[in-house]
Design a protein around this motif. Sequence first.
Motif, PDB file in Angstrom:
ATOM      1  N   ALA A 109      -0.426  -7.711  -5.365  1.00  0.00           N
ATOM      2  CA  ALA A 109      -0.310  -9.411  -4.983  1.00  0.00           C
ATOM      3  C   ALA A 109      -0.863  -9.390  -2.718  1.00  0.00           C
ATOM      4  O   ALA A 109      -1.337 -10.497  -2.763  1.00  0.00           O
ATOM      5  N   GLY A 110      -0.009  -8.157  -2.477  1.00  0.00           N
ATOM      6  CA  GLY A 110      -0.277  -8.408  -1.163  1.00  0.00           C
ATOM      7  C   GLY A 110      -1.202  -8.539  -0.839  1.00  0.00           C
ATOM      8  O   GLY A 110      -1.458  -8.970   1.214  1.00  0.00           O
ATOM      9  N   SER A 111      -2.387  -7.619  -1.705  1.00  0.00           N
ATOM     10  CA  SER A 111      -3.062  -7.508  -0.862  1.00  0.00           C
ATOM     11  C   SER A 111      -4.161  -8.974  -0.576  1.00  0.00           C
ATOM     12  O   SER A 111      -5.507  -9.331  -0.334  1.00  0.00           O
ATOM     13  N   LYS A 112      -3.762 -10.396  -1.329  1.00  0.00           N
ATOM     14  CA  LYS A 112      -4.391 -12.021  -1.156  1.00  0.00           C
ATOM     15  C   LYS A 112      -5.270 -11.662  -1.202  1.00  0.00           C
ATOM     16  O   LYS A 112      -6.069 -12.249  -0.849  1.00  0.00           O
ATOM     17  N   GLY A 113      -6.009 -11.108  -2.477  1.00  0.00           N
ATOM     18  CA  GLY A 113      -7.360 -11.507  -3.306  1.00  0.00           C
ATOM     19  C   GLY A 113      -7.873 -10.566  -2.204  1.00  0.00           C
ATOM     20  O   GLY A 113      -9.695 -10.354  -3.211  1.00  0.00           O
TER      21      GLY A 113
END
Length: 236
Positions: free
Chosen positions: A53-57
């Motif tokens: 999720a930390g990659s933000k898409g």
Amino acid sequence: MAQGPVPGEDLHTTLNGGLQEAAQRTLKGIKSPSSVVAIRPSDGAVLAVANGAGSKGYPTATLGQYAPGSTFKVATALAMLRGGDTPDTTVDCPHTYSAEGMNVANFSGYPREFEGSVALRQAIAHSCNTTFAAQHARVSQQALADAGNSLGVGVEMDAGIPVFSGSIPTEEPAAEHVAAMFGQGRTLVSPFGMARFQASVQAGKLVQPSILGHEPASEPSSSHPLETSEAADLQT
């Protein structure tokens, strides 16, 4: 001219459902950009590609561009093998090392019993920063780039999805060259590219990853392919 809907065709991937779910669970709750990539060395099948999720898409796994850090010591070791070393060659692993304005140290928890004079196999197993930084005088930037290329860095892939294969300069300023010896400097890789890198070590040849199970248009080619003997030493 309007056209009615047409039934689609099944799309078959190499992804393994259980491994893909496990990869996604592993990344749950990690706040920084993160990813997991799993490639089967024997045939290049991509078994899992996940982003946290930390990659933000953003597709960190496939298109992220990062310094490889200590994982790149494998390429430095390959260049050393090509220079005449073996897994049992004695190398120096001081706690700190300085050259060309660069100050290098081993991490705070590094096992002191594996500092000093050790076998190359121990330096790579325990990830001695100073051993590899000290190779800057005998391993040129070109030789380092060639070793990385042998394992896929900068070698394009027909993987079925867009991927960053990595880049490593063939020339670096002196300080950057010292840093490149242990995966810093301007060397850039993606997690997918480093999964291919490690799969190629295991396979003993450059691996062509595929997520669709298709035959690549052409076999991947490195300008400096792995020799059988050096691949065996690298696996050791």
